[in-house]
Motif scaffolding. Structure first.
Motif, PDB file in Angstrom:
ATOM      1  N   PRO A 392       0.800  -1.229   0.000  1.00 52.77           N
ATOM      2  CA  PRO A 392       0.000   0.000   0.000  1.00 52.77           C
ATOM      3  C   PRO A 392       0.832   1.279   0.000  1.00 52.77           C
ATOM      4  N   THR A 393       2.122   1.180   0.373  1.00 44.59           N
ATOM      5  CA  THR A 393       2.967   2.383   0.456  1.00 44.59           C
ATOM      6  C   THR A 393       4.135   2.377  -0.511  1.00 44.59           C
ATOM      7  N   GLU A 394       4.258   1.325  -1.335  1.00 48.32           N
ATOM      8  CA  GLU A 394       5.425   1.194  -2.208  1.00 48.32           C
ATOM      9  C   GLU A 394       5.015   0.801  -3.619  1.00 48.32           C
ATOM     10  N   GLN A 395       5.622   1.466  -4.603  1.00 47.83           N
ATOM     11  CA  GLN A 395       5.287   1.261  -6.019  1.00 47.83           C
ATOM     12  C   GLN A 395       6.557   1.286  -6.856  1.00 47.83           C
ATOM     13  N   GLU A 396       6.651   0.364  -7.814  1.00 48.71           N
ATOM     14  CA  GLU A 396       7.781   0.345  -8.737  1.00 48.71           C
ATOM     15  C   GLU A 396       7.596   1.357  -9.865  1.00 48.71           C
ATOM     16  N   PHE A 397       8.728   1.923 -10.325  1.00 50.81           N
ATOM     17  CA  PHE A 397       8.750   2.793 -11.498  1.00 50.81           C
ATOM     18  C   PHE A 397      10.027   2.530 -12.299  1.00 50.81           C
ATOM     19  N   TYR A 398       9.930   2.716 -13.620  1.00 48.79           N
ATOM     20  CA  TYR A 398      11.093   2.659 -14.500  1.00 48.79           C
ATOM     21  C   TYR A 398      11.285   4.053 -15.093  1.00 48.79           C
ATOM     22  N   PRO A 399      12.502   4.625 -14.998  1.00 44.13           N
ATOM     23  CA  PRO A 399      12.727   5.988 -15.513  1.00 44.13           C
ATOM     24  C   PRO A 399      12.733   6.019 -17.033  1.00 44.13           C
ATOM     25  N   LEU A 400      12.227   7.110 -17.606  1.00 43.31           N
ATOM     26  CA  LEU A 400      12.232   7.308 -19.053  1.00 43.31           C
ATOM     27  C   LEU A 400      13.010   8.578 -19.409  1.00 43.31           C
ATOM     28  N   ALA A 401      13.648   8.548 -20.581  1.00 45.98           N
ATOM     29  CA  ALA A 401      14.441   9.693 -21.032  1.00 45.98           C
ATOM     30  C   ALA A 401      13.586  10.925 -21.292  1.00 45.98           C
ATOM     31  N   ALA A 402      12.280  10.739 -21.452  1.00 46.93           N
ATOM     32  CA  ALA A 402      11.383  11.888 -21.636  1.00 46.93           C
ATOM     33  C   ALA A 402      11.489  12.868 -20.468  1.00 46.93           C
ATOM     34  N   SER A 403      11.901  12.374 -19.309  1.00 43.99           N
ATOM     35  CA  SER A 403      12.019  13.210 -18.111  1.00 43.99           C
ATOM     36  C   SER A 403      12.991  14.368 -18.293  1.00 43.99           C
ATOM     37  N   LEU A 404      13.914  14.256 -19.248  1.00 41.53           N
ATOM     38  CA  LEU A 404      14.947  15.276 -19.443  1.00 41.53           C
ATOM     39  C   LEU A 404      14.435  16.523 -20.161  1.00 41.53           C
ATOM     40  N   GLN A 405      13.243  16.428 -20.746  1.00 39.05           N
ATOM     41  CA  GLN A 405      12.655  17.566 -21.467  1.00 39.05           C
ATOM     42  C   GLN A 405      12.417  18.744 -20.520  1.00 39.05           C
ATOM     43  N   ILE A 406      12.882  19.928 -20.917  1.00 36.71           N
ATOM     44  CA  ILE A 406      12.682  21.147 -20.132  1.00 36.71           C
ATOM     45  C   ILE A 406      11.204  21.539 -20.162  1.00 36.71           C
ATOM     46  N   ASN A 407      10.708  22.012 -19.028  1.00 36.12           N
ATOM     47  CA  ASN A 407       9.367  22.573 -18.960  1.00 36.12           C
ATOM     48  C   ASN A 407       9.502  24.106 -19.032  1.00 36.12           C
ATOM     49  N   PRO A 408       9.094  24.738 -20.142  1.00 36.61           N
ATOM     50  CA  PRO A 408       9.329  26.176 -20.315  1.00 36.61           C
ATOM     51  C   PRO A 408       8.417  27.076 -19.486  1.00 36.61           C
ATOM     52  N   VAL A 409       7.451  26.500 -18.785  1.00 36.40           N
ATOM     53  CA  VAL A 409       6.532  27.331 -17.992  1.00 36.40           C
ATOM     54  C   VAL A 409       6.619  27.014 -16.505  1.00 36.40           C
ATOM     55  N   GLU A 410       7.776  26.534 -16.063  1.00 33.83           N
ATOM     56  CA  GLU A 410       8.032  26.320 -14.635  1.00 33.83           C
ATOM     57  C   GLU A 410       9.454  26.760 -14.321  1.00 33.83           C
ATOM     58  N   PRO A 411       9.737  28.060 -14.350  1.00 32.98           N
ATOM     59  CA  PRO A 411      11.126  28.523 -14.228  1.00 32.98           C
ATOM     60  C   PRO A 411      11.815  28.228 -12.903  1.00 32.98           C
ATOM     61  N   LEU A 412      11.046  27.888 -11.863  1.00 31.75           N
ATOM     62  CA  LEU A 412      11.672  27.565 -10.581  1.00 31.75           C
ATOM     63  C   LEU A 412      12.176  26.134 -10.551  1.00 31.75           C
ATOM     64  N   ASP A 413      11.606  25.296 -11.390  1.00 30.63           N
ATOM     65  CA  ASP A 413      12.059  23.917 -11.540  1.00 30.63           C
ATOM     66  C   ASP A 413      11.714  23.441 -12.940  1.00 30.63           C
ATOM     67  N   PRO A 414      12.442  23.938 -13.925  1.00 31.44           N
ATOM     68  CA  PRO A 414      12.099  23.639 -15.305  1.00 31.44           C
ATOM     69  C   PRO A 414      12.419  22.210 -15.735  1.00 31.44           C
TER      70      PRO A 414
END
Length: 414
Positions: A392-414
């Motif tokens: 109930p408190t733990e979940q698996e995830f696999y990282p994806l390269a899509a995560s590296l894409q900059i978010n242009p509308v979140e300048p504090l954590d783009p």
């Protein structure tokens, strides 16, 4: 996604990585101004990669753009009486964006400085992965358009007072209706016209003003703890290189922070509880590292960073060694807890084929498992592939390269 389909998808990703046409595991972005590099990476490359900066600095079309922009800003000093008048002159306008993108495309060649920049930095960085299927020249143009959009957004929010995506924690520090605020804007414009460096490259006036706006608002959050491999993550980053990953089922245990709601409180009861659970799992040998994630978020303009406070608590109270703990001191939302974790896995050379897990309370864990739609809405991609539910408190995830894409509308954590 079943195991077979996931394996096939992962194989495709690795084939692309090996071919050099996709983001590279372990790529380290260049540029010492972390706020700038994280928000506007192409502009940072054009400024810091000397062969490219020389090429564009001597181009007559781009020189003309620079002179026209500086003349427009100079004109505001005697003609503007409201904030929008200044910011509209400083921001990239649609014609400038179109002209600059077209010129960069025309200047591009596979064997010149811009070609090298795209092949050696832009593509490996993954910062513009949204455009990975375009030709290199078009990727360059789209990356510029994205950075120009990001610069304009920063100015709109942190000079013009536009509401950000999360106004309760990310909004401007000034009262834009105050009669004296116009002087703040005027002085910033004066600075652009008196700094001769702004005449060197066509994008510098607008970009430098965006960085100025973040600075005067006390919003350089993107630089928290940077350079992290030499500061907050120094011990753990060094240990990564000597870790025998075959000994562990998971690469790390991600602990999303829970920000305190009251001013003056450094760490919440929820974060403490989550740290205890993750530390226990780590001691059982489930993973060699714990990553604590959360920036300076709650309450508004808090001086306390969730990740730093959780690391301090685990070291001081739970006696977890410093070289076990990785921090992500930038995430401001649940979506970016996961995204930033995936990013650091890629940047730090942690095996991307091996899953990580989240360890948190039951309510948040359930929420995270169904968060894909929110990721698509806010990030325009999902930065992970969902794995198995462990508890109930733990979940698996696999990282994806899509995560590296900059978010242009979140300048504090783009």
């Amino acid at each position: 996604m079943d195991a077979r389909k996931y394996f096939v998808a992962l194989l495709v990703v690795f084939c692309r990585l090996c071919a050099g046409a996709q983001p590279q595991v372990g790529y380290q972005p260049i540029g010492k101004n972390f706020v700038q590099a994280k928000n506007y990476y192409l502009l940072t490359l054009l400024q810091n990669y000397k062969p490219a900066s020389v090429l564009i600095a001597h181009d007559p079309v781009l020189i003309k753009l620079t002179k026209t922009k500086l003349a427009a800003i100079q004109n505001t000093l005697t003609t503007c009486n409201d904030v929008a008048c200044y910011t509209n002159a400083i921001k990239f306008n649609p014609d400038e964006i179109k002209a600059a993108a077209e010129r960069l495309t025309a200047l591009y060649a596979d064997d010149n400085a811009l070609g090298t920049l795209v092949k050696k930095h832009l593509i490996p960085s993954g910062a513009y992965g949204e455009y990975e299927n375009l030709t290199p020249a078009m990727l360059l143009a789209k990356a510029f358009e994205q950075d120009a959009t990001a610069v304009n957004y920063t100015i709109d929010v942190y000079a013009g007072g536009r509401k950000p995506n999360y106004p309760a924690v990310d909004s401007i520090s000034f009262n834009v209706r105050d009669a004296g605020y116009i002087k703040v804007i005027h002085d910033g414009a004066v600075g652009l016209t008196t700094d001769k460096d702004n005449s060197k490259l066509f994008f510098l006036p607008a970009m430098n003003y965006a960085l100025h706006c973040l600075q005067i608002n006390g919003r350089n959050d993107a630089a928290n703890d940077e350079p992290m491999t030499l500061k907050a993550n120094k011990e753990a980053y060094k240990r990564i290189k000597n870790t025998n990953w075959n000994k562990y089922k998971y690469t790390l245990i991600l602990v999303p922070g829970e920000g305190p709601e009251l001013p003056g409180v450094a760490i919440s009861a929820g974060s403490i509880a989550r740290c205890r659970g993750a530390a226990a799992k780590c001691k059982e040998g489930m993973a060699p590292f714990i990553m604590v994630s959360g920036g300076k978020v709650h309450p508004y303009k808090t001086p306390y960073c969730e990740a730093d406070e959780m690391k301090r608590f685990m070291i001081d109270s739970l006696h977890v060694p410093a070289d076990v703990i990785l921090v992500d001191p930038h995430a401001r939302h649940t979506t970016t807890n996961l995204r930033n974790c995936a990013r650091l896995i890629f940047r730090y050379g942690i095996p991307v084929a091996k899953p990580f897990i989240t360890s948190t309370d039951k309510s948040q864990s359930t929420y995270i498992s169904g968060m894909a739609d929110r990721c698509l809405q806010e990030l325009h991609y999902v930065p992970y592939t969902l794995g198995k539910r462990l508890s109930p408190t733990e979940q698996e995830f696999y990282p994806l390269a899509a995560s590296l894409q900059i978010n242009p509308v979140e300048p504090l954590d783009p």
